[in-house]
Design an enzyme around this catalytic site. Structure first.
Site, PDB file in Angstrom:
ATOM      1  N   GLU A 140      30.660 -31.207  24.081  1.00  0.00           N
ATOM      2  CA  GLU A 140      31.171 -29.911  23.591  1.00  0.00           C
ATOM      3  C   GLU A 140      32.487 -29.681  24.307  1.00  0.00           C
ATOM      4  OE1 GLU A 140      29.892 -28.093  21.272  1.00  0.00           O
ATOM      5  OE2 GLU A 140      27.905 -28.981  21.070  1.00  0.00           O
TER       6      GLU A 140
ATOM      7  N   LYS B 192      24.509 -30.219  36.583  1.00  0.00           N
ATOM      8  CA  LYS B 192      25.632 -30.067  37.515  1.00  0.00           C
ATOM      9  C   LYS B 192      26.519 -28.941  37.002  1.00  0.00           C
ATOM     10  CE  LYS B 192      29.717 -31.082  38.026  1.00  0.00           C
ATOM     11  NZ  LYS B 192      30.114 -29.820  38.646  1.00  0.00           N
TER      12      LYS B 192
ATOM     13  N   GLU C  59      45.176 -25.110  24.628  1.00  0.00           N
ATOM     14  CA  GLU C  59      44.235 -23.992  24.788  1.00  0.00           C
ATOM     15  C   GLU C  59      44.840 -22.991  25.763  1.00  0.00           C
ATOM     16  OE1 GLU C  59      40.544 -26.007  26.114  1.00  0.00           O
ATOM     17  OE2 GLU C  59      39.510 -24.572  24.842  1.00  0.00           O
TER      18      GLU C  59
END
Ligand code: NAP
Length: 487
Positions: A260, A184, A391
């Site tokens: 991850e 996906k 981030e």
């Protein structure tokens, strides 16, 4: 799938795939719009999978599973090798496609295609070297024989920032291990995934071994697949927030997870670093993909003695970058993926400026069409600013001054993340000593780039679980089976 007219001028029509790919059949559809982040204009529209499509994909992966598992490793290896060759032959078209839908500069997109294809070559080689084990029990009672078996059907979920490489880093080891998969891809960048599936078909991947779904309902589709007892693996790359949700969902049926997730990489420059090398490394670690990388340097900790020279050098380099659409060959810094991404960067920078930081270049979004944020350097940033915790995922380099090694280590570890870190020093002993104390899965010493298919990629703390790539990457898609043998 329908394409914006502009698209056909950029990519090989042979790579235009037609929507969902299930059981070796293409199913056209619409519902997911793909935008060109350089203009905000419509690029293409692709199929929007419903829950029944996901169930059909699991059926297809299941129907293909026994045959693929029984296919000799050499044959699986040769298919992966052909897929690598086809990606290499079509590198320019794939790079253009990535530059179009993701926005990254063509040079970065070409680098990504080469890196992505290498996972197929590497795992073509690893497919034929799956390890086993034979031991004697210490008591002498029997022998221990350990086999590694394919884990079963794997659901692979990938982000938009490396639309080719994040997919091959999962498909390569899964197929080498003997698993069938459902991929996906992110809804912002589905075209690259479909183009690669087309090449996989040409390489000889049997129907049902690789299935590809795009959807506007990722949660619903994924939960339905995880609830199916035939699905035994979830390999996810994306944000830590979504990773947490998926881990909780996978727990319900105890599905094995590889995660991850996000990063917040420190980039530490000691006084004894080679200045030009540190600046070269900083530009790679920060500006690959215009900062939209999980390994991107997010916090620059620079020792007092080299601080001013580093800031001046970094500012000059960042200022000189040419901004533009990724598919223009001159571009060095492309657009961000969405307007929301620009808003987030703007918020982080504005908060840092309000807290006392100073922009030596850049500092506010560009106003023309498309989702552009200019290369920016911030100095005098408070160490507890939000930009040091979150981030950035954009072309912004916040620089913080430090005095001692202990202070650099304390600042570097002051985060929930632990994916990547960088150290620049001419004293290797010092770099290794500091590196041992940094909480990270990967560490670049005098290098701004660490990704390599032959190396174990992954993080500690809330940056993830498991490793992709390297000799252990294949084991993420295998289960050890222990035979207690008395002969
Ligand atoms: P994201 O929002 O977490 O999305 C990643 C993928 O998950 C997309 O395919 C997305 O689909 C899907 N998704 C979203 N919600 C879901 C749900 N409830 N259930 C199942 N799937 C769901 O992350 P992103 O913004 O695309 O990517 C950026 C993040 O990825 C950053 O944090 C970056 O650090 C991380 N990243 C990590 C690595 C690594 O190797 N550690 C590598 C690259 C990126 P839709 O697109 O349809 O929403």
């Amino acid at each position: 799938m329908t394409f914006h007219a502009k698209f056909s001028g950029y990519a090989d029509p042979a790579l235009h795939a037609a929507g969902l790919y299930i059981g070796g059949k293409w199913q056209s559809g619409s519902g997911i719009t793909v935008l060109d982040p350089s203009t905000g204009n419509l690029l293409a529209e692709v199929a929007d999978a419903a829950i029944e499509d996901a169930q059909r994909a699991v059926d297809a992966a299941d129907a293909a599973a026994a045959g693929w598992r029984a296919t000799p490793a050499r044959q699986r290896s040769e298919i992966l090798r052909r897929w690598y060759q086809l990606m290499t032959q079509h590198a320019e078209e794939l790079a253009t496609l990535i530059a179009l839908e993701n926005g990254k500069a063509l040079a970065d997109a070409r680098g990504e295609v080469a890196y992505a294809a290498e996972f197929f070559r590497w795992y073509a080689e690893e497919a034929t070297r799956i390890p086993g084990e034979f031991r004697h029990t210490p008591s002498g009672s029997h022998n221990i024989l350990v086999d590694h078996e394919p884990i079963g059907i794997a659901v692979l979920i990938t982000p938009w920032n490396f639309p080719a490489a994040m997919a091959t880093r999962k498909i390569g080891p899964a197929l080498a291990a003997g698993c069938t998969v459902i991929l996906k891809p992110a809804s912002e960048t589905p075209l690259t995934a479909y183009a690669m599936a087309r090449l996989g078909e040409e390489a000889g991947v049997p129907p049902g071994v690789v299935n590809v779904l795009t959807t506007s309902n990722p949660g619903g589709i994924t939960n339905a697949m995880l609830a199916d007892p035939r699905v035994r693996k979830l390999s996810f790359t994306g944000s830590t927030g979504v990773g947490r949700v998926l881990l909780a969902e996978a727990a319900k049926s105890v599905v094995s997870c590889s995660m991850e997730l996000g990063g917040n990489a420190p980039f530490i420059v000691f006084d004894d670093a080679h200045l030009e090398a540190a600046l070269d490394g900083a530009m790679i670690a920060k500006m690959r993909n215009a900062g939209e990388a999980c390994t991107a340097a997010n916090r620059f900790y620079v020792q007092a003695g080299i601080h001013d020279a580093f800031v001046a050098g970094l500012t000059a380099r960042m200022k000189s970058l040419k901004i533009g659409p990724g598919y223009d060959s001159e571009t060095q810094c492309g657009p961000m993926i969405t307007q929301n991404a620009v808003r987030k960067i703007d918020r982080l920078v504005s908060e840092a400026l309000a807290a006392g930081a100073r922009a030596t270049t850049g500092g506010k979004p560009l106003t023309e069409n498309g989702y552009f944020y200019p290369p920016t350097v911030l100095e005098n940033v408070p160490v507890n600013a939000s930009i040091a915790r979150e981030e950035i995922f954009g072309p912004v380099a916040p620089v913080y001054k430090f005095e001692s090694d202990d202070e650099a280590i304390r600042l570097a570890n002051n985060t929930e993340y632990g994916l990547a870190a960088y150290i620049y020093s001419r004293d290797l002993k010092r770099a290794m000593k500091v590196g041992k104390r940094i909480e990270t899965g990967m560490l670049g010493i005098n290098r701004g780039l660490m990704s390599d298919p032959a190396a174990p990629f992954g993080g500690v703390k809330q940056s993830g679980l498991g490793r992709e790539g390297g000799v252990t990457g294949i084991l993420e898609f295998m289960e050890p089976k222990y035979f207690a043998v008395d002969y």
